[in-house]
Design a protein around this motif. Structure first.
Motif, short mmCIF file in Angstrom:
data_model
loop_
_atom_site.label_atom_id
_atom_site.label_comp_id
_atom_site.label_asym_id
_atom_site.label_seq_id
_atom_site.Cartn_x
_atom_site.Cartn_y
_atom_site.Cartn_z
N ASN A 13 5.68 6.82 -8.62
CA ASN A 13 5.05 6.23 -7.44
C ASN A 13 6.03 5.52 -6.53
O ASN A 13 5.72 5.26 -5.37
CB ASN A 13 3.97 5.23 -7.87
CG ASN A 13 2.78 5.91 -8.51
OD1 ASN A 13 2.05 6.66 -7.86
ND2 ASN A 13 2.59 5.66 -9.80
N TYR A 14 7.23 5.21 -7.05
CA TYR A 14 8.15 4.38 -6.29
C TYR A 14 9.55 5.01 -6.20
O TYR A 14 10.09 5.51 -7.18
CB TYR A 14 8.28 3.00 -6.95
CG TYR A 14 6.96 2.36 -7.27
CD1 TYR A 14 6.02 2.13 -6.27
CD2 TYR A 14 6.63 2.00 -8.59
CE1 TYR A 14 4.79 1.55 -6.56
CE2 TYR A 14 5.42 1.41 -8.89
CZ TYR A 14 4.49 1.20 -7.87
OH TYR A 14 3.28 0.63 -8.17
N LEU A 15 10.11 4.92 -5.02
CA LEU A 15 11.49 5.33 -4.79
C LEU A 15 12.28 4.08 -4.41
O LEU A 15 11.88 3.33 -3.52
CB LEU A 15 11.57 6.35 -3.66
CG LEU A 15 12.98 6.80 -3.25
CD1 LEU A 15 13.64 7.62 -4.35
CD2 LEU A 15 12.94 7.60 -1.95
N VAL A 16 13.43 3.87 -5.08
CA VAL A 16 14.28 2.71 -4.81
C VAL A 16 15.68 3.22 -4.46
O VAL A 16 16.43 3.66 -5.34
CB VAL A 16 14.34 1.77 -6.03
CG1 VAL A 16 15.16 0.53 -5.69
CG2 VAL A 16 12.93 1.38 -6.48
N VAL A 17 16.02 3.18 -3.18
CA VAL A 17 17.30 3.73 -2.71
C VAL A 17 17.93 2.80 -1.68
O VAL A 17 17.28 1.93 -1.12
CB VAL A 17 17.12 5.12 -2.05
CG1 VAL A 17 16.68 6.16 -3.07
CG2 VAL A 17 16.14 5.05 -0.88
N PRO A 75 0.83 -1.22 0.00
CA PRO A 75 0.00 0.00 0.00
C PRO A 75 0.86 1.26 0.00
O PRO A 75 2.03 1.24 0.39
CB PRO A 75 -0.80 -0.12 1.30
CG PRO A 75 0.02 -1.01 2.17
CD PRO A 75 0.72 -1.97 1.26
N ARG A 76 0.27 2.35 -0.44
CA ARG A 76 0.97 3.64 -0.41
C ARG A 76 1.39 3.95 1.03
O ARG A 76 0.65 3.70 1.97
CB ARG A 76 0.08 4.76 -0.95
CG ARG A 76 -0.14 4.68 -2.45
CD ARG A 76 -0.83 5.93 -2.97
NE ARG A 76 -1.08 5.86 -4.40
CZ ARG A 76 -0.20 6.18 -5.33
NH1 ARG A 76 1.01 6.61 -4.96
NH2 ARG A 76 -0.50 6.10 -6.61
N GLY A 77 2.58 4.49 1.15
CA GLY A 77 3.10 4.84 2.46
C GLY A 77 3.90 3.74 3.12
O GLY A 77 4.52 3.96 4.17
N LEU A 101 10.02 2.34 -1.60
CA LEU A 101 8.93 3.10 -1.00
C LEU A 101 7.80 3.29 -2.00
O LEU A 101 8.03 3.75 -3.12
CB LEU A 101 9.44 4.47 -0.53
CG LEU A 101 8.36 5.46 -0.06
CD1 LEU A 101 7.72 4.97 1.24
CD2 LEU A 101 8.95 6.85 0.12
N HIS A 102 6.59 2.95 -1.59
CA HIS A 102 5.40 3.28 -2.36
C HIS A 102 4.92 4.64 -1.86
O HIS A 102 4.34 4.75 -0.79
CB HIS A 102 4.32 2.21 -2.17
CG HIS A 102 3.22 2.30 -3.17
ND1 HIS A 102 2.28 1.31 -3.35
CD2 HIS A 102 2.89 3.27 -4.08
CE1 HIS A 102 1.43 1.66 -4.29
NE2 HIS A 102 1.78 2.84 -4.75
N ARG A 103 5.21 5.66 -2.65
CA ARG A 103 4.93 7.02 -2.20
C ARG A 103 3.43 7.27 -2.00
O ARG A 103 2.60 6.75 -2.74
CB ARG A 103 5.47 8.03 -3.21
CG ARG A 103 6.99 8.09 -3.30
CD ARG A 103 7.41 9.07 -4.36
NE ARG A 103 8.85 9.30 -4.38
CZ ARG A 103 9.61 9.19 -5.47
NH1 ARG A 103 9.06 8.86 -6.63
NH2 ARG A 103 10.91 9.43 -5.41
#
Length: 317
Positions: A129-133, A48-50, A65-67
């Motif tokens: 929608n997604y951050l990959v770090v 889910p988002r967050g 992260l699902h923003r």
């Protein structure tokens, strides 16, 4: 928060011209290369988002992260004046500073490929929608905290060891460093989080891996230049991490003390992560203190049974 998929943490790489007395670090190189080539898939339809997903992969400790919609709104209206580096101008320096062994060199090549992605896309993402770090702080190496409730407006990540904050694109906010750096008020935040190379499919699968290690961007360390500009102790720490047995032997004969100095890298720690068993033994015989728990932890993470035995033996002397 979810934690998925357990992978090898400690990874190393060697190059020709540096003496290796046993199968380490080569054995770890082979494992890392295999890991980089194998696919790791995360179905973001189930996240889910967050929510953030945390993985262990190639020693980079990815976070996906699902923003939230609020994250996206904040990114669209971001005040660039509050960001220390909105164009990733300092990120290559950050990557180079992460290298202290051939293990970290190969990992840095992954970061460099991720940096090219970050610079080419809005919000430093293939899909907004997604951050990959990596969750490893580029400044301190500490694990990031996510949405603790104490972040300033626009920030969602915190490096607790330097009191620095990052937005939903992984960009660091301007500010004076605290924590480990509070004694140096002139030092400012400047390093963004490291984006990792990845793919996003049409059905919202995020793919890590499936990379050819030989095709990662090149980074060629110049050890001789580093030695020429460094103190004797710094040379020893570098040589230990890069498994340069002959250089370590020479420096020890010159009387360089192998024990850690305040604010500097520790030769024995670097050797445990990047050197042969012969090199680790050499430092211990020269008086390197084997008692630190973090050194033992590093040996356990690297699955170095022979080194653990050496540490225990010398700790009893």
């Amino acid at each position: 928060m979810l934690r998925l998929i357990k992978y090898l943490v400690c990874v190393l790489c060697v190059v020709a011209g540096v003496s290796v007395a046993d199968d380490y670090p080569q054995v770890s190189v082979d494992k890392l290369r295999q890991e980089i080539a194998e696919p790791v898939k995360v179905n973001m339809n189930e996240v889910p988002r967050g929510m953030a997903i945390f993985l262990d992969w190639a020693g980079t400790y990815p976070m996906i992260l699902h923003r939230t919609e609020e994250d996206l709104r904040n990114l669209r209206k971001a005040d660039f004046a509050l960001l220390a580096d909105d164009q990733d101008l300092w990120s290559e320096e950050s990557i180079l500073n992460s290298i202290f062994s051939y293990r970290t060199l190969l990992r840095a090549r992954l970061y460099k490929q991720g940096l090219a992605l970050a610079k080419s896309r809005a919000f430093r993402s293939l899909d907004e929608n997604y951050l990959v770090v990596s969750t490893v702080s580029p400044l301190t190496g500490c694990n990031l905290l996510y949405k603790t409730g104490s972040e300033p407006e626009g920030a969602i990540f915190t490096d607790p060891c330097s009191s620095t904050y990052f937005d939903a694109a992984g960009r660091v906010l301007k500010g004076t460093l605290g924590g480990l750096f509070e004694a140096d008020p002139e030092r400012k935040a400047k390093y963004n989080l490291r984006v990792l190379p990845h793919k996003v499919t049409e059905d919202n699968l995020i793919l890590l891996g499936e990379l050819d290690p030989d095709e990662l961007p090149e980074i060629k360390p110049d050890l001789q230049s580093t030695y020429a500009q460094a103190t004797g102790f710094r040379q020893l720490a570098v040589a230990a991490g890069f498994n340069d047995v002959d250089k370590v032997r020479t420096l020890l004969k010159l009387g360089i003390n192998p024990n850690r100095r305040s604010g500097e890298e520790e030769p024995l720690y670097n050797a445990v992560l990047g050197g042969s068993t012969e090199l680790v033994r050499m430092l211990l015989e020269a008086g390197a203190r084997p008692g630190g728990e973090y050194i033992k932890d590093a040996a356990e993470a690297a699955e170095r049974v022979d080194v653990l035995r050496l540490l225990e033996t010398y700790a009893l002397q």
